[in-house]
Design a protein around this motif. Structure first.
Motif, mmCIF file in Angstrom:
data_model
loop_
_atom_site.group_PDB
_atom_site.id
_atom_site.type_symbol
_atom_site.label_atom_id
_atom_site.label_comp_id
_atom_site.label_asym_id
_atom_site.label_seq_id
_atom_site.Cartn_x
_atom_site.Cartn_y
_atom_site.Cartn_z
ATOM 1 N N ALA A 401 25.446 31.697 -17.399
ATOM 2 C CA ALA A 401 24.004 31.485 -17.247
ATOM 3 C C ALA A 401 23.372 32.606 -16.438
ATOM 4 C CB ALA A 401 23.747 30.134 -16.584
ATOM 5 N N ALA A 402 24.035 33.034 -15.364
ATOM 6 C CA ALA A 402 23.498 34.104 -14.526
ATOM 7 C C ALA A 402 23.468 35.434 -15.278
ATOM 8 C CB ALA A 402 24.336 34.231 -13.256
ATOM 9 N N LEU A 403 24.541 35.742 -16.004
ATOM 10 C CA LEU A 403 24.607 37.028 -16.711
ATOM 11 C C LEU A 403 23.653 37.066 -17.896
ATOM 12 C CD1 LEU A 403 28.458 37.626 -16.520
ATOM 13 C CD2 LEU A 403 26.662 38.929 -15.353
ATOM 14 N N ARG A 404 23.397 35.937 -18.520
ATOM 15 C CA ARG A 404 22.404 35.919 -19.599
ATOM 16 C C ARG A 404 21.017 36.257 -19.045
ATOM 17 N NH1 ARG A 404 22.042 32.801 -24.656
ATOM 18 N NH2 ARG A 404 24.059 32.965 -25.698
ATOM 19 N N ARG A 405 20.733 35.821 -17.817
ATOM 20 C CA ARG A 405 19.443 36.139 -17.211
ATOM 21 C C ARG A 405 19.377 37.580 -16.718
ATOM 22 N NH1 ARG A 405 17.242 31.231 -13.320
ATOM 23 N NH2 ARG A 405 17.275 29.548 -14.863
ATOM 24 N N ARG A 406 20.455 38.028 -16.082
ATOM 25 C CA ARG A 406 20.442 39.334 -15.433
ATOM 26 C C ARG A 406 20.847 40.481 -16.368
ATOM 27 N NH1 ARG A 406 18.590 35.954 -12.212
ATOM 28 N NH2 ARG A 406 19.024 35.943 -9.961
ATOM 29 N N ASP A 407 21.560 40.158 -17.443
ATOM 30 C CA ASP A 407 22.042 41.194 -18.369
ATOM 31 C C ASP A 407 21.732 40.778 -19.807
ATOM 32 O OD1 ASP A 407 23.284 43.534 -19.154
ATOM 33 O OD2 ASP A 407 25.317 42.705 -19.039
ATOM 34 N N PRO A 408 20.463 40.523 -20.124
ATOM 35 C CA PRO A 408 20.109 39.930 -21.424
ATOM 36 C C PRO A 408 20.331 40.863 -22.611
ATOM 37 C CG PRO A 408 18.126 40.555 -20.230
ATOM 38 C CD PRO A 408 19.266 40.744 -19.278
ATOM 39 N N ALA A 409 20.310 42.175 -22.378
ATOM 40 C CA ALA A 409 20.448 43.112 -23.488
ATOM 41 C C ALA A 409 21.903 43.351 -23.893
ATOM 42 C CB ALA A 409 19.791 44.446 -23.116
ATOM 43 N N ARG A 468 35.471 49.189 1.346
ATOM 44 C CA ARG A 468 35.321 47.744 1.232
ATOM 45 C C ARG A 468 34.217 47.397 0.232
ATOM 46 N NH1 ARG A 468 35.068 46.487 7.734
ATOM 47 N NH2 ARG A 468 37.235 47.103 8.219
ATOM 48 N N PRO A 469 34.479 46.465 -0.668
ATOM 49 C CA PRO A 469 33.408 46.037 -1.574
ATOM 50 C C PRO A 469 32.368 45.229 -0.827
ATOM 51 C CG PRO A 469 35.340 44.656 -1.855
ATOM 52 C CD PRO A 469 35.735 45.750 -0.909
ATOM 53 N N ARG A 470 31.156 45.269 -1.317
ATOM 54 C CA ARG A 470 30.111 44.444 -0.722
ATOM 55 C C ARG A 470 30.444 42.970 -0.924
ATOM 56 N NH1 ARG A 470 24.042 45.936 -2.092
ATOM 57 N NH2 ARG A 470 24.003 43.811 -1.226
ATOM 58 N N LEU A 471 30.249 42.171 0.103
ATOM 59 C CA LEU A 471 30.562 40.752 -0.013
ATOM 60 C C LEU A 471 29.504 39.989 -0.810
ATOM 61 C CD1 LEU A 471 31.944 39.771 3.505
ATOM 62 C CD2 LEU A 471 33.200 40.197 1.397
ATOM 63 N N ASP A 472 28.249 40.439 -0.718
ATOM 64 C CA ASP A 472 27.162 39.732 -1.398
ATOM 65 C C ASP A 472 27.181 38.251 -1.012
ATOM 66 O OD1 ASP A 472 26.071 41.944 -2.986
ATOM 67 O OD2 ASP A 472 28.019 41.881 -3.993
ATOM 68 N N VAL A 473 27.159 38.024 0.291
ATOM 69 C CA VAL A 473 27.277 36.659 0.812
ATOM 70 C C VAL A 473 26.170 35.761 0.283
ATOM 71 C CG1 VAL A 473 27.226 35.264 2.904
ATOM 72 C CG2 VAL A 473 28.459 37.440 2.887
ATOM 73 N N ARG A 474 24.973 36.304 0.192
ATOM 74 C CA ARG A 474 23.856 35.475 -0.281
ATOM 75 C C ARG A 474 24.118 34.957 -1.690
ATOM 76 N NH1 ARG A 474 19.653 36.152 -3.543
ATOM 77 N NH2 ARG A 474 17.739 34.914 -3.193
ATOM 78 N N SER A 475 24.650 35.786 -2.557
ATOM 79 C CA SER A 475 24.890 35.375 -3.942
ATOM 80 C C SER A 475 26.033 34.376 -4.057
ATOM 81 C CB SER A 475 25.187 36.607 -4.810
ATOM 82 O OG SER A 475 24.064 37.452 -4.885
ATOM 83 N N ALA A 476 26.933 34.390 -3.062
ATOM 84 C CA ALA A 476 28.082 33.472 -3.100
ATOM 85 C C ALA A 476 27.909 32.288 -2.155
ATOM 86 C CB ALA A 476 29.355 34.240 -2.752
ATOM 87 N N ALA A 477 26.736 32.145 -1.545
ATOM 88 C CA ALA A 477 26.548 31.112 -0.520
ATOM 89 C C ALA A 477 26.666 29.696 -1.070
ATOM 90 C CB ALA A 477 25.183 31.299 0.141
ATOM 91 N N TRP A 478 26.497 29.523 -2.357
ATOM 92 C CA TRP A 478 26.577 28.191 -2.964
ATOM 93 C C TRP A 478 28.010 27.664 -3.053
ATOM 94 C CZ3 TRP A 478 29.451 27.884 -7.489
ATOM 95 C CH2 TRP A 478 29.742 29.094 -8.125
ATOM 96 N N ILE A 479 29.012 28.554 -2.947
ATOM 97 C CA ILE A 479 30.395 28.152 -3.192
ATOM 98 C C ILE A 479 30.897 27.199 -2.112
ATOM 99 C CG2 ILE A 479 32.763 29.001 -3.393
ATOM 100 C CD1 ILE A 479 31.636 31.566 -4.606
ATOM 101 N N ALA A 527 22.264 34.455 -8.105
ATOM 102 C CA ALA A 527 23.043 35.551 -8.679
ATOM 103 C C ALA A 527 22.514 36.908 -8.231
ATOM 104 C CB ALA A 527 23.019 35.459 -10.199
ATOM 105 N N LEU A 528 23.358 37.923 -8.384
ATOM 106 C CA LEU A 528 22.969 39.292 -8.063
ATOM 107 C C LEU A 528 21.755 39.714 -8.887
ATOM 108 C CD1 LEU A 528 26.511 40.964 -8.068
ATOM 109 C CD2 LEU A 528 25.155 40.372 -6.057
ATOM 110 N N SER A 529 21.076 40.725 -8.420
ATOM 111 C CA SER A 529 19.934 41.251 -9.156
ATOM 112 C C SER A 529 20.392 41.919 -10.447
ATOM 113 C CB SER A 529 19.180 42.274 -8.303
ATOM 114 O OG SER A 529 19.986 43.430 -8.098
ATOM 115 N N ALA A 530 19.461 42.126 -11.360
ATOM 116 C CA ALA A 530 19.789 42.773 -12.629
ATOM 117 C C ALA A 530 20.366 44.166 -12.395
ATOM 118 C CB ALA A 530 18.542 42.852 -13.512
#
Length: 550
Positions: A401-409, A468-479, A527-530
C-alpha cells in the motif's frame, strides 16, 4: 521482456559481483511448492483433526483463503521489485532500515529453524524402521537426538549447505526433482484412501461435524495448517536470481499456492474418511493410535495397501529433506539481504566468486546445528514458526500500500486486484494468525524480536558512522505499538496458555480486526517520502547485472 537489473551486491577488489540470474519459472514454482509440501502434509491433517474434528476442512479452506490473499500481495511486490530476500527488502523500500530489520529478523528466525526441524522429522520417521532403530540408534525414548542421530543430522545439514554453496541453479534443479516426487506421493495417497477405505459417516462422528465449534476451527490453524501451507514466498526470496522475474515470480507464487491448497484439502478429506470409525466413538482426541508415527501409513495398512505404507515412509524422508534444502538457501538469502541493508554484519551481504552468499549460507548451517540442541521434535516449534511467519507476512500488505502511493509509476507486471480492499484484509489475516497462535507463543516471539533489536544495536554501534543506514525512526514508529498491542490482545484473548479470556468469543476477533486496520492506516501514512523510496529502489538498480542463461 528484458530482465531487470540485479540486486546490488558488495564490491571486492574493484570488481562488481551479483547474484546469478539462472532460475526460470518452473524452478521458482518448484522452490515455492517444495516449501509448501514438506513434513506438514504428513502430520498436519492429524493435528488439525484432533483440534477441530471434521470441521478441520474449514480450517484448511480458511487458511488457504487468508494465505492466498497474502500470496497475491507478495506476487505483485515480487514482480515489481525482484530482489533477493524480498520479504526483508520490501519494508526497507517503504519504511527504512529499522522496519527492514524487524521484518527480516522475523523472516530469518522462522526460515533458519525450519531446516533442522525438517531434518529431525526425517530422522524420526527413519527411526521407526526396525533395522534403523537397532543399528543406527538415532533417537532417545523422549525423541531427542542421540549422539549417532546428531551425526546424521549434521550430515544432512552439510549436504543442504554444499548444494546451496555450489549454486542456486543446482539447488533449484535438485529441488525440482524432489518436488515431482513430493506431489506424486500425496496424490497417490488420496486416490488409494478414497478408493479402498472411505467412510462418509466419519464426517459427522465423534460429536458432529464441528465438535469443538468455531474455536476449534480457528485453533487448528496454528497447530500445523498454516505451517503446512506457508512457503509460497520462497520464489520471491529468490527474485534476485530469477531469469525473468517480472514474468515468472508472480506466476510461480500463484501456481504453487493453488497446487498446494488443492493437495492439502484433498489429503484432509482422505484422512478423515479413512479413519477407523471405532476410533471416533469417544471423540477426536486420539483418532490414530498414539504409537503410530505417520498417520497415512497407518491408514494405508488398514486399507490393505501395505506397499503404500512403505512408500509413505520413504516420502517421510524425501519431503522433509527437500524442504530443509530449500530453507537453508532461504535463510541464507534473508541474512544476505539484511547484510546488504547493513543492519547485520556487512560480511553476510558478500558473494563468493560463484555468485552465492557464502557467509550467509555458513551462518544458516551453524544456527541449524545449534537448533538441534534445545528443540528435539517437529511439534516443538511449529507454533513459534507459524507466528514468526505471520509477522513476516504482515509487512507485505503495508509495504504494498505504501509503495503504490510513493512509487506509482513503477512497472507492475502483476497487479493485485482491488488493492484498496485486499491489502488491509491481508494485514488483518496475518494478525489473526498471530492471535490464534496463542499468547504463550506470542510473548516468545516478542522476546526473540527484542533479542534481535539488541543484535541490531550492537552491529550499528560497531559500524562506522558514515556507513550506518538511516534508521528512519518516524517511518517505523508504528511497529512498536503494533507488536505490543498484538501481545496485549493475545493476553486478553481466548487462545493459548496464559490468555485471560477477558474478551468474549467473536468480540476478540473483531478487536483484532479493528486494531489491525488502525495500525495499517497509521503505517501507510508513516511511509518514507516518494523521493526517499525512489532513492532506495534506485540504489538497488544501480549495480550491473550478470545474466546467466545456461
Amino acid at each position: 521482456m528484458p530482465a531487470r537489473p540485479a540486486v546490488p551486491t558488495s564490491r571486492s577488489n574493484g570488481q562488481h559481483k551479483s547474484l546469478r540470474r539462472t532460475v526460470g519459472f518452473y524452478g521458482l514454482m518448484f522452490v515455492s511448492l517444495g516449501s509448501i509440501i514438506g513434513s506438514g502434509w504428513l502430520l498436519g491433517a492429524l493435528k488439525a483433526a484432533k483440534v477441530a474434528g471434521p470441521a478441520s476442512l474449514l480450517s484448511w479452506v480458511l487458511a488457504a483463503i487468508m494465505l492466498a490473499v497474502l500470496a497475491l500481495i507478495h506476487a505483485e511486490l515480487g514482480s515489481a521489485y525482484p530482489v533477493a530476500g524480498g520479504t526483508a527488502r520490501f519494508p526497507a523500500f517503504a519504511f527504512g532500515a529499522l522496519a527492514a530489520f524487524t521484518a527480516g529478523w522475523a523472516a530469518w528466525l522462522q526460515a533458519v529453524a525450519i531446516a533442522p526441524i525438517e531434518v529431525e522429522a526425517s530422522l524420526a520417521y527413519l527411526d521407526n524402521i526396525p533395522w534403523v532403530k537397532d543399528h543406527l540408534n538415532l533417537l532417545h525414548a523422549d525423541s531427542t537426538l542421540t549422539g549417532s542421530g546428531l551425526v546424521w543430522a549434521t550430515f544432512l545439514m552439510a549436504v543442504f549447505t554444499v548444494v546451496n554453496i555450489v549454486g542456486v541453479k543446482l539447488m533449484s534443479e535438485s529441488n525440482s526433482v524432489m518436488v515431482i516426487w513430493k506431489i506424486a506421493v500425496p496424490v497417490l495417497t488420496v486416490v488409494v484412501l478414497l478408493t479402498l477405505n472411505f467412510h462418509p459417516g466419519n464426517f459427522t462422528a465423534g460429536g458432529g461435524f464441528a465438535p469443538f465449534g468455531a474455536h476449534g476451527i480457528f485453533a487448528a490453524l496454528p497447530v500445523g495448517v498454516v505451517f503446512a501451507l506457508q512457503g509460497f514466498e520462497q520464489a520471491i526470496q529468490m527474485g534476485g536470481e530469477a531469469r525473468n522475474p517480472q514474468r515468472d515470480v508472480s506466476r510461480a507464487v500463484i501456481a504453487a499456492m493453488v497446487i498446494g491448497t488443492i493437495v492439502y484439502i484433498a489429503l484432509e478429506v482422505a484422512f478423515i474418511g479413512g479413519l477407523d470409525p471405532a476410533n471416533l466413538s469417544h471423540g477426536w482426541t486420539d483418532p490414530i493410535a498414539k504409537d503410530d508415527f505417520g498417520p497415512y501409513a497407518t491408514l494405508a495398512t488398514i486399507a490393505g495397501a501395505g506397499w503404500l505404507a512403505y512408500l509413505l515412509y520413504a516420502d517421510a524422508v524425501v519431503s522433509p529433506a527437500g524442504t530443509g534444502l530449500v530453507y537453508v538457501g532461504t535463510s541464507a538469502r534473508l541474512s544476505y539481504a539484511l547484510g546488504r541493508e547493513r543492519v547485520l554484519p556487512q560480511s553476510l551481504g558478500r558473494l563468493s566468486v560463484r555468485g552465492v552468499p557464502l557467509w550467509s549460507i555458513g551462518l544458516a548451517f551453524v544456527i541449524g546445528e545449534i537448533s538441534f540442541l534445545p528443540f528435539p521434535s517437529w511439534q516443538s516449534l511449529v507454533g513459534v514458526i507459524t507466528s514468526a511467519t505471520a509477522i513476516m507476512y504482515a509487512f507485505a500488505p503495508v509495504s504494498l500500500a505504501a509503495l503504490r502511493r510513493r512509487d506509482p509509476a513503477r512497472p507492475r507486471p502483476y497487479r493485485l486486484p482491488v488493492p484498496w480492499l485486499l491489502a488491509p484484509v491481508g494485514f488483518v489475516a496475518a494478525n489473526l494468525v498471530i492471535y490464534w497462535g496463542g499468547f504463550d507463543v506470542t510473548w516468545k516471539i516478542l522476546v526473540a524480536i527484542g533479542a534481535g533489536a539488541v543484535v541490531f544495536g550492537i552491529n550499528r554501534a560497531m559500524t562506522p558512522p558514515a556507513e550506518r543506514p538511516r534508521l528512519d525512526v518516524r517511518s517505523a514508529a508504528w511497529i512498536g505499538p503494533w507488536l505490543l498491542g498484538t501481545g496485549l490482545l493475545g493476553y486478553c484473548g481466548r487462545y493459548g496458555g496464559g490468555a485471560q479470556n477477558l474478551l468474549p468469543e467473536w468480540v476478540d476477533l473483531a478487536a483484532v480486526a479493528v486494531f489491525s486496520l488502525l495500525v495499517f492506516r497509521l503505517a501507510v501514512a508513516s511511509a518514507l517520502s516518494a523521493d526517499a523510496v525512489a532513492k532506495a529502489v534506485g540504489q538497488d538498480e544501480a549495480a550491473p547485472l550478470e545474466l546467466v542463461t545456461d
